[in-house]
Design a protein around this motif. Structure first.
Motif, PDB file in Angstrom:
ATOM      1  N   LEU A   6       0.869  -1.184   0.000  1.00 59.91           N
ATOM      2  CA  LEU A   6       0.000   0.000   0.000  1.00 59.91           C
ATOM      3  C   LEU A   6       0.910   1.241   0.000  1.00 59.91           C
ATOM      4  N   ILE A   7       0.678   2.106  -0.973  1.00 62.63           N
ATOM      5  CA  ILE A   7       1.507   3.321  -1.057  1.00 62.63           C
ATOM      6  C   ILE A   7       0.679   4.529  -0.636  1.00 62.63           C
ATOM      7  N   ALA A   8       1.173   5.262   0.366  1.00 62.30           N
ATOM      8  CA  ALA A   8       0.499   6.496   0.799  1.00 62.30           C
ATOM      9  C   ALA A   8       1.400   7.669   0.440  1.00 62.30           C
ATOM     10  N   GLU A   9       1.045   8.357  -0.622  1.00 63.26           N
ATOM     11  CA  GLU A   9       1.886   9.451  -1.147  1.00 63.26           C
ATOM     12  C   GLU A   9       0.997  10.438  -1.881  1.00 63.26           C
ATOM     13  N   ASP A  10       1.106  11.720  -1.543  1.00 62.62           N
ATOM     14  CA  ASP A  10       0.201  12.698  -2.165  1.00 62.62           C
ATOM     15  C   ASP A  10       0.750  13.298  -3.452  1.00 62.62           C
ATOM     16  N   PRO A  12       1.552  13.206  -7.071  1.00 63.01           N
ATOM     17  CA  PRO A  12       1.091  12.244  -8.086  1.00 63.01           C
ATOM     18  C   PRO A  12       2.203  11.565  -8.875  1.00 63.01           C
ATOM     19  N   TYR A  13       3.264  12.321  -9.225  1.00 62.30           N
ATOM     20  CA  TYR A  13       4.315  11.710 -10.054  1.00 62.30           C
ATOM     21  C   TYR A  13       5.183  10.748  -9.241  1.00 62.30           C
ATOM     22  N   ILE A  14       5.420  11.105  -7.967  1.00 63.23           N
ATOM     23  CA  ILE A  14       6.182  10.167  -7.129  1.00 63.23           C
ATOM     24  C   ILE A  14       5.358   8.896  -6.946  1.00 63.23           C
ATOM     25  N   LEU A  15       4.061   9.106  -6.731  1.00 65.54           N
ATOM     26  CA  LEU A  15       3.158   7.954  -6.562  1.00 65.54           C
ATOM     27  C   LEU A  15       3.184   7.064  -7.814  1.00 65.54           C
ATOM     28  N   GLU A  16       3.131   7.716  -8.983  1.00 64.08           N
ATOM     29  CA  GLU A  16       3.113   6.952 -10.232  1.00 64.08           C
ATOM     30  C   GLU A  16       4.402   6.142 -10.403  1.00 64.08           C
ATOM     31  N   SER A  17       5.535   6.756 -10.071  1.00 65.61           N
ATOM     32  CA  SER A  17       6.805   6.025 -10.227  1.00 65.61           C
ATOM     33  C   SER A  17       6.881   4.867  -9.232  1.00 65.61           C
ATOM     34  N   LEU A  18       6.381   5.087  -8.002  1.00 63.20           N
ATOM     35  CA  LEU A  18       6.407   4.015  -7.002  1.00 63.20           C
ATOM     36  C   LEU A  18       5.487   2.859  -7.419  1.00 63.20           C
ATOM     37  N   VAL A  29      -0.400  -3.753  -5.887  1.00 61.42           N
ATOM     38  CA  VAL A  29      -0.226  -2.373  -5.421  1.00 61.42           C
ATOM     39  C   VAL A  29      -1.575  -1.681  -5.250  1.00 61.42           C
ATOM     40  N   ARG A  30      -1.680  -0.981  -4.130  1.00 60.64           N
ATOM     41  CA  ARG A  30      -2.826  -0.095  -3.927  1.00 60.64           C
ATOM     42  C   ARG A  30      -2.261   1.255  -3.477  1.00 60.64           C
ATOM     43  N   ALA A  31      -2.933   2.329  -3.821  1.00 63.39           N
ATOM     44  CA  ALA A  31      -2.381   3.653  -3.500  1.00 63.39           C
ATOM     45  C   ALA A  31      -3.445   4.577  -2.918  1.00 63.39           C
ATOM     46  N   GLU A  32      -3.001   5.438  -2.012  1.00 67.67           N
ATOM     47  CA  GLU A  32      -3.869   6.489  -1.466  1.00 67.67           C
ATOM     48  C   GLU A  32      -3.058   7.782  -1.417  1.00 67.67           C
ATOM     49  N   ARG A  33      -3.738   8.927  -1.607  1.00 64.04           N
ATOM     50  CA  ARG A  33      -3.036  10.219  -1.607  1.00 64.04           C
ATOM     51  C   ARG A  33      -3.382  11.051  -0.378  1.00 64.04           C
ATOM     52  N   ASP A  34      -3.933  10.402   0.639  1.00 63.81           N
ATOM     53  CA  ASP A  34      -4.414  11.126   1.808  1.00 63.81           C
ATOM     54  C   ASP A  34      -4.160  10.226   3.036  1.00 63.81           C
ATOM     55  N   GLY A  35      -3.635  10.808   4.133  1.00 65.00           N
ATOM     56  CA  GLY A  35      -3.241  10.009   5.296  1.00 65.00           C
ATOM     57  C   GLY A  35      -4.383   9.237   5.917  1.00 65.00           C
ATOM     58  N   ALA A  36      -5.519   9.883   6.093  1.00 60.22           N
ATOM     59  CA  ALA A  36      -6.654   9.219   6.750  1.00 60.22           C
ATOM     60  C   ALA A  36      -7.172   8.056   5.905  1.00 60.22           C
ATOM     61  N   LYS A  37      -7.257   8.276   4.600  1.00 59.94           N
ATOM     62  CA  LYS A  37      -7.733   7.212   3.708  1.00 59.94           C
ATOM     63  C   LYS A  37      -6.725   6.056   3.686  1.00 59.94           C
ATOM     64  N   ALA A  38      -5.436   6.410   3.799  1.00 63.33           N
ATOM     65  CA  ALA A  38      -4.413   5.363   3.782  1.00 63.33           C
ATOM     66  C   ALA A  38      -4.550   4.457   5.007  1.00 63.33           C
TER      67      ALA A  38
END
Lengths: 135, 508
Positions: A6-10, A12-18, A29-38
């Motif tokens: 699970l990737i928690a990163e806001d 977008p480009y860093i998230l995409e590369s990860l 892989v699952r991703a969230e861009r918000d701490g609470a949602k993560a």
């Protein structure tokens, strides 16, 4: 069955590369861009490892880390913290809060993947606890 | 440096200008034989003859008497100590300043530039760590760099990725690079405000240097202010009413550069401000010619110097040299009493006393220092042997600091330096303007210092003439240069002593 990340990163480009890197390495892989949602996603999907950025909206990495370590059922979750701060004091603070490893931005893809693989290969040794922020 | 006498300096300057003894002697109105005796230190020289020879050699008195070199040596030593360099002592500093005065000046300038840069770095560091905009920008820059590096590595390490992914990742790198450049520009713009004000030297220090170079005495200002006063005294009415009348007659344009003081200022301040407005309006050419000096390298320094020489001329107008000196001698330099006679404040009178350096009509030589409540020092003027600190703080035991605790009278201190020299320190807490309710008061402590040898000439020396050590306060110049390791006020370890004992008494 493939191990899950699970990737928690806001950012977008860093998230995409990860996401690209982890998918290529064979992880689900699952991703969230918000701490609470993560945090909610970790409880719901029970990943093997979480990559957690510190600077995030809604709930920052410190708070997310505290909540994750205080949540029953997530004892086996390995948490790798991504931070812009590279000082030893920051590292100690993350580790005291229950992080399993710490990587500083900008990171080397190879090093990051090696750290993820090392963490996932072994069961989590440390007992999960709600470590207090002692810094 | 002690061997490089005034006579030898005259000889060196004369030879440098390819002038014979006979030639210089003739133009100075003395015999060649007498000049020969002077050059070989067989005769003392001073007063008007020394001034005339200085003019003929196209130099100034301070250069011939060596006080310029003494000041250079003193500054070099002070800087060396501030930098924690224990190997440099007074003798080495004096040798350096005497043999290489230009290098000594460059060294002092470099130190100032270094100090300014250091202060700028600290200010920027504070800003970087506390300013939310800077923090956010730093985070943005780091995020862009992280994305660029990560995608660059992907392109390099994954040769099998498809064409569309390759194109997309390349586009991301390009876009992120553009955004990174934009963030960097924003950062430069943001920090530019701080960097734009940085200067290699501070205007205040340039003006200090300018005043020290002139021995804090300006004959042309004294003469011009004297003539102005004489003009007023030929008219009926008091000086104050004459000044007020003249100011009222001046056009608005002439008054524009020197605004009238606010009404709530003390009477002495108002009077002084009026005198300053008047000299700015009536003596512009004299003031400008005085500050036409290559030691003042920036507009800010020249503006500051102009204000300072205007204040000097105002003091010369209100406190005319001969009469002021005579009164000071009669009043035994009782500053409050002189202030009552001339309607001047403690600081105005103290400052004027320091300027009484006319050759042949000199008052007691005083050093001057002003401090605010936080210990920030200003207006340092030294005397031979007693260096007023310019780089770093002064000894916390000096009366200039203790005076903040006493509001209604000067305090006097018999200060003994570690090397044994004894000085009288006279300090008083002064209020710069009356504060309205809720407005913080502006207060300073003003200190005069003189060699204890003059204590019988000044009222503050009464009671200190007996050689009793119980009256003495052991002090230093500042902690770095002070050898008193047992001092309870020590803030920094001394640089001249090594070992744990020297470090052990630093005050918490």
């Amino acid at each position: 069955m493939a191990r899950s990340v699970l990737i928690a990163e806001d950012e977008p480009y860093i998230l995409e590369s990860l996401m690209f890197l982890m998918s290529r390495a064979g992880y689900r892989v699952r991703a969230e861009r918000d701490g609470a949602k993560a945090v909610a996603a970790a409880v719901h999907s029970q990943p093997d490892l979480m990559i957690l950025d510190i600077m995030m909206p809604t709930l920052n990495g410190f708070e997310a880390l505290k909540q994750l370590r205080a949540t029953p059922g997530l004892e086996a979750l390995r948490i790798l913290v991504l931070s812009a701060k590279g000082q030893e004091a920051d590292r100690r603070r993350m580790m005291a809060l229950g992080a399993d490893s710490f990587v500083t931005k900008p990171f080397s893809n190879k090093d990051l993947l090696a750290t993820v693989e090392t963490l996932i290969a072994e069961p989590r040794a440390k007992p999960a606890n709600a470590a207090s922020d002692t810094s | 440096m002690a061997d490089y006498t005034t006579g030898k300096r005259i000889r060196d300057r004369r030879l440098a200008q390819e002038m014979t003894q006979a030639e210089l002697a003739k133009r100075a109105g003395i015999s060649a034989a007498y000049l020969n005796l002077i050059e070989h230190d067989k005769r003392q020289i001073g007063g008007s003859l020394l001034g005339k020879i200085a003019d003929l050699l196209r130099t100034d008195l301070a250069d011939l008497t060596g006080s310029v070199r003494q000041r250079l040596a003193s500054d070099v030593l002070e800087i060396a100590r501030a930098l924690g360099t224990p190997d440099v002592d007074g003798i080495r500093a004096a040798q350096f300043a005497d043999r290489h005065p230009e290098w000594a000046r460059i060294f002092i300038r470099l130190h100032r530039a270094y100090r300014d840069a250091d202060e700028t770095a600290i200010a920027l560091s504070d800003r970087l760590s506390q300013d939310p905009t800077v923090r956010e920008l730093s985070h943005t820059v780091l995020s862009r760099v992280t994305a660029i590096r990560s995608f660059a590595e992907i392109l390099q390490q994954h040769g099998d990725i498809g064409h569309s992914d390759r194109e997309r990742f390349t586009t991301i790198i390009t876009d992120q690079s553009d955004e990174l450049a934009e963030s960097a520009r924003e950062m430069i713009t943001l920090l530019g405000g701080s960097l734009g004000d940085a200067r290699p030297t501070s205007p205040a220090e340039e003006v200090d240097d300018f005043f020290i170079h002139h021995g804090n005495h300006f004959p042309s200002l004294e003469d011009a202010a004297g003539e102005l006063r004489a003009r007023f005294e030929r008219q009926p009415g008091t000086l104050g009413s004459q000044i007020a009348e003249r100011l009222a007659a001046l056009s608005e344009t002439a008054n524009r550069h020197e605004p009238a003081p606010p009404a709530h200022m003390p009477e002495t301040t108002v009077r002084f401000a009026q005198a300053r407005r008047l000299v700015v309006a009536d003596l512009p050419d004299v003031l400008k010619s005085v500050i036409d000096d290559d030691r003042l390298t920036t507009d800010a320094a020249r503006e500051r110097a102009l204000r300072a020489v205007a204040s000097y001329a105002a003091a010369a107008l209100l406190f005319p040299y001969e009469r002021f000196l005579e009164t000071a001698e009669q009043a035994r330099y009782d500053i409050d009493r002189i202030g009552a006679i001339f309607a001047g404040s403690f600081e105005q009178v103290a400052h004027r006393l320091v300027t009484l350096r006319r050759p042949g009509a000199e008052g007691v030589p005083f050093a001057f220092l002003r401090s605010d409540a936080a210990g920030n020092l200003s207006k340092p003027l030294s005397i031979s042997g007693l260096r007023m600190p310019r780089y770093g703080g002064s000894c916390p035991l000096w009366a200039v600091h203790a005076a903040f605790a006493v509001t209604d009278r000067p305090i006097v201190q018999l200060a003994v330096m570690p090397e044994g020299e004894r000085y009288l320190f006279i300090a008083r807490n002064v209020k710069k303007r009356m504060a309205a309710y809720g407005e913080p008061p502006v207060t300073f402590s003003v200190m005069l210092a003189c060699d204890v040898a003059y204590s019988d000439r000044i009222v503050y020396g009464d009671g200190f003439t007996a050689a009793r050590t119980s009256l003495e306060t052991p002090v230093g110049h500042n902690c770095r240069s002070c050898r008193r390791v047992d001092c309870g006020q020590r803030a920094y370890a001394p640089v001249m002593l090594a070992g744990a004992d020297a470090q052990g008494t630093v005050a918490g």
